[in-house]
Design a protein around this motif. Structure first.
Motif, PDB file in Angstrom:
ATOM      1  N   UNK A 102       0.806  -1.230   0.000  1.00 44.64           N
ATOM      2  CA  UNK A 102       0.000   0.000   0.000  1.00 44.64           C
ATOM      3  C   UNK A 102       0.836   1.274   0.000  1.00 44.64           C
ATOM      4  N   UNK A 103       2.009   1.232   0.630  1.00 48.09           N
ATOM      5  CA  UNK A 103       2.831   2.437   0.708  1.00 48.09           C
ATOM      6  C   UNK A 103       3.662   2.662  -0.550  1.00 48.09           C
ATOM      7  N   UNK A 104       3.555   1.733  -1.505  1.00 47.13           N
ATOM      8  CA  UNK A 104       4.449   1.807  -2.657  1.00 47.13           C
ATOM      9  C   UNK A 104       3.918   2.673  -3.790  1.00 47.13           C
ATOM     10  N   UNK A 105       2.604   2.643  -4.045  1.00 46.19           N
ATOM     11  CA  UNK A 105       2.052   3.461  -5.125  1.00 46.19           C
ATOM     12  C   UNK A 105       0.555   3.668  -4.923  1.00 46.19           C
ATOM     13  N   UNK A 106      -0.002   4.570  -5.728  1.00 47.85           N
ATOM     14  CA  UNK A 106      -1.404   4.965  -5.560  1.00 47.85           C
ATOM     15  C   UNK A 106      -2.380   3.825  -5.838  1.00 47.85           C
ATOM     16  N   UNK A 107      -2.075   2.983  -6.830  1.00 42.11           N
ATOM     17  CA  UNK A 107      -3.008   1.903  -7.164  1.00 42.11           C
ATOM     18  C   UNK A 107      -3.056   0.878  -6.044  1.00 42.11           C
ATOM     19  N   UNK A 108      -1.905   0.585  -5.444  1.00 46.69           N
ATOM     20  CA  UNK A 108      -1.877  -0.348  -4.314  1.00 46.69           C
ATOM     21  C   UNK A 108      -2.644   0.223  -3.132  1.00 46.69           C
ATOM     22  N   UNK A 109      -2.526   1.526  -2.904  1.00 44.68           N
ATOM     23  CA  UNK A 109      -3.295   2.164  -1.829  1.00 44.68           C
ATOM     24  C   UNK A 109      -4.791   2.087  -2.116  1.00 44.68           C
ATOM     25  N   UNK A 110      -5.149   2.243  -3.383  1.00 46.50           N
ATOM     26  CA  UNK A 110      -6.556   2.152  -3.765  1.00 46.50           C
ATOM     27  C   UNK A 110      -7.084   0.745  -3.523  1.00 46.50           C
ATOM     28  N   UNK A 111      -6.277  -0.271  -3.819  1.00 44.84           N
ATOM     29  CA  UNK A 111      -6.676  -1.646  -3.557  1.00 44.84           C
ATOM     30  C   UNK A 111      -6.940  -1.839  -2.070  1.00 44.84           C
ATOM     31  N   UNK A 112      -6.083  -1.276  -1.222  1.00 41.74           N
ATOM     32  CA  UNK A 112      -6.255  -1.415   0.222  1.00 41.74           C
ATOM     33  C   UNK A 112      -7.496  -0.676   0.716  1.00 41.74           C
ATOM     34  N   UNK A 113      -7.628   0.591   0.337  1.00 43.59           N
ATOM     35  CA  UNK A 113      -8.717   1.411   0.875  1.00 43.59           C
ATOM     36  C   UNK A 113     -10.086   0.991   0.349  1.00 43.59           C
ATOM     37  N   UNK A 114     -10.157   0.555  -0.922  1.00 43.67           N
ATOM     38  CA  UNK A 114     -11.451   0.259  -1.516  1.00 43.67           C
ATOM     39  C   UNK A 114     -11.886  -1.195  -1.346  1.00 43.67           C
ATOM     40  N   UNK A 115     -10.934  -2.117  -1.247  1.00 46.08           N
ATOM     41  CA  UNK A 115     -11.305  -3.526  -1.208  1.00 46.08           C
ATOM     42  C   UNK A 115     -10.903  -4.224   0.091  1.00 46.08           C
ATOM     43  N   UNK A 116      -9.661  -3.998   0.514  1.00 45.61           N
ATOM     44  CA  UNK A 116      -9.194  -4.716   1.699  1.00 45.61           C
ATOM     45  C   UNK A 116      -9.909  -4.254   2.955  1.00 45.61           C
ATOM     46  N   UNK A 117     -10.106  -2.951   3.123  1.00 49.72           N
ATOM     47  CA  UNK A 117     -10.797  -2.470   4.323  1.00 49.72           C
ATOM     48  C   UNK A 117     -12.210  -3.042   4.408  1.00 49.72           C
ATOM     49  N   UNK A 118     -12.869  -3.191   3.261  1.00 49.38           N
ATOM     50  CA  UNK A 118     -14.212  -3.778   3.253  1.00 49.38           C
ATOM     51  C   UNK A 118     -14.161  -5.249   3.665  1.00 49.38           C
ATOM     52  N   UNK A 119     -13.151  -5.964   3.180  1.00 49.79           N
ATOM     53  CA  UNK A 119     -12.997  -7.373   3.555  1.00 49.79           C
ATOM     54  C   UNK A 119     -12.736  -7.515   5.048  1.00 49.79           C
ATOM     55  N   UNK A 120     -11.891  -6.650   5.597  1.00 48.64           N
ATOM     56  CA  UNK A 120     -11.544  -6.745   7.019  1.00 48.64           C
ATOM     57  C   UNK A 120     -12.718  -6.366   7.912  1.00 48.64           C
ATOM     58  N   UNK A 121     -13.548  -5.440   7.473  1.00 49.74           N
ATOM     59  CA  UNK A 121     -14.742  -5.113   8.257  1.00 49.74           C
ATOM     60  C   UNK A 121     -15.711  -6.296   8.284  1.00 49.74           C
ATOM     61  N   UNK A 122     -15.728  -7.039   7.184  1.00 56.75           N
ATOM     62  CA  UNK A 122     -16.629  -8.187   7.097  1.00 56.75           C
ATOM     63  C   UNK A 122     -16.058  -9.405   7.819  1.00 56.75           C
ATOM     64  N   UNK A 123     -14.738  -9.535   7.818  1.00 56.30           N
ATOM     65  CA  UNK A 123     -14.083 -10.705   8.410  1.00 56.30           C
ATOM     66  C   UNK A 123     -13.313 -10.278   9.654  1.00 56.30           C
ATOM     67  N   UNK A 124     -14.022 -10.232  10.777  1.00 56.45           N
ATOM     68  CA  UNK A 124     -13.407  -9.766  12.017  1.00 56.45           C
ATOM     69  C   UNK A 124     -12.335 -10.720  12.542  1.00 56.45           C
ATOM     70  N   UNK A 125     -12.496 -12.008  12.305  1.00 54.94           N
ATOM     71  CA  UNK A 125     -11.480 -12.962  12.750  1.00 54.94           C
ATOM     72  C   UNK A 125     -10.148 -12.701  12.061  1.00 54.94           C
ATOM     73  N   UNK A 126     -10.204 -12.439  10.762  1.00 53.44           N
ATOM     74  CA  UNK A 126      -8.978 -12.138  10.021  1.00 53.44           C
ATOM     75  C   UNK A 126      -8.377 -10.828  10.495  1.00 53.44           C
ATOM     76  N   UNK A 127      -9.218  -9.834  10.734  1.00 57.14           N
ATOM     77  CA  UNK A 127      -8.729  -8.541  11.209  1.00 57.14           C
ATOM     78  C   UNK A 127      -8.005  -8.686  12.542  1.00 57.14           C
ATOM     79  N   UNK A 128      -8.608  -9.410  13.470  1.00 58.48           N
ATOM     80  CA  UNK A 128      -7.987  -9.604  14.773  1.00 58.48           C
ATOM     81  C   UNK A 128      -6.684 -10.385  14.649  1.00 58.48           C
ATOM     82  N   UNK A 129      -6.666 -11.354  13.769  1.00 59.96           N
ATOM     83  CA  UNK A 129      -5.451 -12.153  13.561  1.00 59.96           C
ATOM     84  C   UNK A 129      -4.311 -11.279  13.030  1.00 59.96           C
ATOM     85  N   UNK A 130      -4.604 -10.445  12.037  1.00 63.49           N
ATOM     86  CA  UNK A 130      -3.573  -9.569  11.471  1.00 63.49           C
ATOM     87  C   UNK A 130      -3.099  -8.570  12.514  1.00 63.49           C
TER      88      UNK A 130
END
Length: 247
Positions: A102-130
Motif C-alpha cells: 500500500x505504501x508503494x504506489x497509488x493503485x496499491x493504496x486504492x486496492x487497500x482502501x477500496x477492497x481490503x478495508x471492506x474485507x476486514x470489516x466483514x471478516x473480524x477474525x482475520x482482522x484480529x489475527x492480522x
C-alpha cells in the motif's frame, strides 16, 4: 497501517452496537457469469487441474487483487471445483498483498482502501489475527537509514496456492495446454530478484498487466516443456517465483 487497523476495529464495534443482534446473511453470488460459460469450448480441459472438463473461466492472476477499473485480465478455462475453491484464498492473498504494498504506489493504496478495508470489516477474525500478528520492525530505507515499519506475517498457504494456480493458468495461456501431469510445481517467496536469476532475465519473456500492477517473466523449455521458470512482481513491492520440472 496499524492505526488504520485499529480504526477499522473501532468502527466495527460501533457498527455492531448499532445493529445489536440483527444478523443478515447473503448467499454468495456465482463466481462466474453466463458469458464466461459460453466462451468455454466443448470438451476443453480445466487449465488448473488438467483433469476435469472446464465449465467456466478463471482469472490469472485473480481479479481480486486489482481495484476498479480493472485492466484487461487473462482468463483460462476452469472446472467448477477449481474455480469455486479458490475465492477464499484469493481474498486472503489480496488482503496481505495490499497491506504489503500500500505504501508503494497509488493503485496499491486504492486496492487497500477500496477492497481490503471492506474485507476486514466483514471478516473480524482475520482482522484480529492480522492485528495480533503485526509488529513494528526496523528496515533500512533507500538512503541506508533504519526506520520503523509495520511487519506482517503472510498467510503462507494463500500465497503458495494463489501463485501456484497463477503459474498453472499462465502456463496454459502461453503453452496452449495444461501443465503435464508428470510435473511438480514449486513456489518461492522472494524479498527481491535473486542475484543468480539476474543474468537469466534477458532470456525470459516479459508481460505487464495494467499499470505495472503485475509484471511477470517466464520461460518454457522448448526441448522439454515440463521445465519452466516464472518470476512475478506485484505493485513494484512484492516478488515471487516458481518453477516446474519433471516429477
Amino acid at each position: 497501517m496499524r492505526a488504520k487497523l485499529a480504526q477499522i476495529v473501532r468502527e466495527e464495534k460501533l457498527r455492531k452496537k448499532r445493529m445489536a443482534k440483527v444478523q443478515r446473511r447473503k448467499h454468495l453470488a456465482p463466481l462466474y457469469k453466463k458469458s464466461d460459460q459460453e466462451e468455454v469450448k466443448v470438451g476443453e480441459l480445466c487449465a488448473l487441474c488438467g483433469v476435469n472438463q472446464a465449465s467456466t473461466r478463471d482469472h490469472v492472476p485473480p481479479k481480486a487483487i486489482f481495484p476498479k477499473p480493472r485492466p484487461a485480465l487473462i482468463t483460462v478455462p476452469a472446472c467448477f471445483e477449481c474455480n469455486n475453491s479458490a475465492s477464499g484464498l484469493d481474498d486472503l492473498f489480496k488482503v496481505y498483498l495490499s497491506m504489503h504494498t500500500a505504501e508503494n504506489n497509488d493503485i496499491a493504496r486504492k486496492l487497500f482502501t477500496e477492497k481490503t478495508t471492506r474485507t476486514l470489516r466483514r471478516n473480524q477474525n482475520l482482522l484480529q489475527r492480522i492485528h495480533k500478528e503485526s509488529r513494528r520492525v526496523p528496515v533500512r530505507n533507500d538512503k541506508g537509514k533504519l526506520e520503523s515499519r509495520l511487519g506482517l506475517l503472510w498467510d503462507s498457504r494463500a500465497h503458495t496456492e494463489v501463485i501456484g494456480r497463477t503459474i498453472r493458468g499462465l502456463y496454459f495461456h502461453h503453452a496452449g495446454n495444461p501443465l503435464p501431469s508428470d510435473c511438480e510445481l514449486k513456489v518461492q517467496w522472494l524479498r527481491g530478484v535473486p542475484e543468480e536469476i539476474v543474468p537469466k532475465l534477458p532470456l525470459l519473456e516479459e508481460h505487464v498487466i495494467g499499470e505495472n500492477q503485475v509484471v511477470y517473466k517466464y520461460a518454457i523449455a522448448p526441448e522439454d516443456p515440463r521445465h519452466s521458470l516464472w518470476l512475478f512482481e506485484f505493485y513494484g513491492a512484492h516478488w515471487a517465483s516458481g518453477y516446474t520440472s519433471p516429477a
